[in-house]
Design an enzyme around this catalytic site. Structure first.
Site, mmCIF file in Angstrom:
data_model
loop_
_atom_site.group_PDB
_atom_site.id
_atom_site.type_symbol
_atom_site.label_atom_id
_atom_site.label_comp_id
_atom_site.label_asym_id
_atom_site.label_seq_id
_atom_site.Cartn_x
_atom_site.Cartn_y
_atom_site.Cartn_z
ATOM 1 N N CYS A 1 -4.606 16.944 -135.075
ATOM 2 C CA CYS A 1 -3.242 17.365 -134.733
ATOM 3 C C CYS A 1 -2.332 16.673 -135.728
ATOM 4 O O CYS A 1 -2.516 15.478 -136.010
ATOM 5 C CB CYS A 1 -2.911 16.947 -133.293
ATOM 6 S SG CYS A 1 -1.163 17.112 -132.860
ATOM 7 N N CYS B 1 -0.152 23.141 -138.628
ATOM 8 C CA CYS B 1 -0.296 22.874 -137.197
ATOM 9 C C CYS B 1 -1.709 23.275 -136.789
ATOM 10 O O CYS B 1 -2.125 24.429 -137.006
ATOM 11 C CB CYS B 1 0.726 23.688 -136.413
ATOM 12 S SG CYS B 1 0.519 23.576 -134.632
HETATM 13 N N1 DGL Z 1 1.401 19.598 -134.406
HETATM 14 C C1 DGL Z 1 0.642 20.373 -133.470
HETATM 15 C C2 DGL Z 1 -0.814 20.450 -133.904
HETATM 16 O O1 DGL Z 1 -1.118 20.120 -135.009
HETATM 17 C C3 DGL Z 1 0.559 19.792 -132.088
HETATM 18 C C4 DGL Z 1 1.770 19.501 -131.388
HETATM 19 C C5 DGL Z 1 2.042 20.503 -130.318
HETATM 20 O O2 DGL Z 1 1.407 20.463 -129.257
HETATM 21 O O3 DGL Z 1 2.925 21.314 -130.583
HETATM 22 O O4 DGL Z 1 -1.655 20.815 -133.155
#
Ligand code: DGL
Length: 272
Positions: free
Chosen positions: A191, A77
């Site tokens: 993301c 993440c």
């Molecule tokens: N998957 C998260 C990231 O890579 C973003 C999604 C979220 O806002 O939770 O930043």
């Protein structure tokens, strides 16, 4: 304390299903490894949370997974990495476990492949405001013109937007505008949700713009770390992969299949 041993799984976490795009690449590149994935869907989205909140969640997720036993931790993440990669590393070090994160690998690839040095970053507000990509790109030893675009609603829209409609297309188009104006030749999808809109981004930005995602580089880094520590799997066949989630398991399974592009099987609801 769980000591790292080659029969343990590789643990991974994200705010929900986004990190499954990273797991997808790991399952393809490291087929004999076992994986344990935690989707913190009860706390989705991470991208609009404060740095302190995210650091608390990173600490909690890291402890929870390492207490279950893991030989390596992947923070899949960007928002969590930008706010708390150091927190994850500190806790993992107490368990004798190494940590692989996003951000650095994409910055390295972008700097290496950018034709004209104009690099765009599309990411959540938490990731952009933390400045993690700015620093990582500045460390690449090459003068780069960096354009960062913070997208507060994009991950939630991607997550709830199947099948994608005109609303999703126009949201993505809006985020592409500053990137087109800046003439970026390379775009980091900062993301783990964004690989799902890669075709849209490519169409809007043009074929010549290189899109960079984290998956391949994360899998390669994980493999290198495991080999150098003698921790690679001794399995001959395919390893297994298991899922934990803090929110609704049925919703996670249904949504997750689209992100993983493979069946998910059982999902265990947990309260870390
Ligand atoms: N998957 C998260 C990231 O890579 C973003 C999604 C979220 O806002 O939770 O930043």
């Amino acid at each position: 304390m769980a000591a790292a041993d080659s029969s343990l799984p590789i643990a991974m976490f994200d705010s929900g299903v986004g990190g499954l795009t990273v797991l997808h690449e790991c399952l393809v590149s490291l087929p004999s490894e076992d994986f344990l994935y935690l989707g913190d869907s009860a706390n989705f989205p991470y991208g609009t949370k404060s740095r302190d909140e995210l650091r608390g969640l990173v600490a909690r997720n890291t402890r929870f997974l390492l207490d279950r036993g893991a030989k390596l931790l992947i923070v899949a993440c960007n928002s969590a990495t930008a706010a708390g990669a150091d927190v994850a590393r500190e806790i993992a070090a107490e368990h004798g476990v190494e940590v692989v994160t996003v951000v650095g690998p994409e910055a390295e690839i972008a700097a290496a492949i950018s034709a004209g040095g104009r690099v765009g970053v599309l990411a959540t507000p938490a990731t952009v405001s933390g400045g993690a990509y700015h620093r990582a790109l500045a460390d690449q030893g090459r003068a780069l013109e960096v354009t960062e675009v913070a997208a507060p609603d994009l991950a939630p829209i991607i997550q709830s937007g199947f099948p994608f409609d005109e609303g999703v297309v126009s949201t993505v188009r809006g985020y592409c505008e500053p990137l087109r104006e800046a003439g970026v030749d390379t775009l980091i999808l900062g993301c783990t949700h964004y690989p799902l809109i890669a075709p849209m981004l490519q169409r809007m930005l043009g074929r010549d713009v290189r899109l960079v995602t984290a998956g391949h580089a994360i899998a390669a880094t994980a493999q290198r770390l495991l080999e150098s520590a003698g921790l690679e799997s001794r399995n001959d066949g395919e390893g297994d992969y298991r899922f934990l989630c803090t929110g609704d398991a049925a919703a996670f399974r249904e949504l997750g299949t689209r992100f993983l592009q493979m069946p998910l099987g059982d999902v265990e609801e947990v309260a870390p």
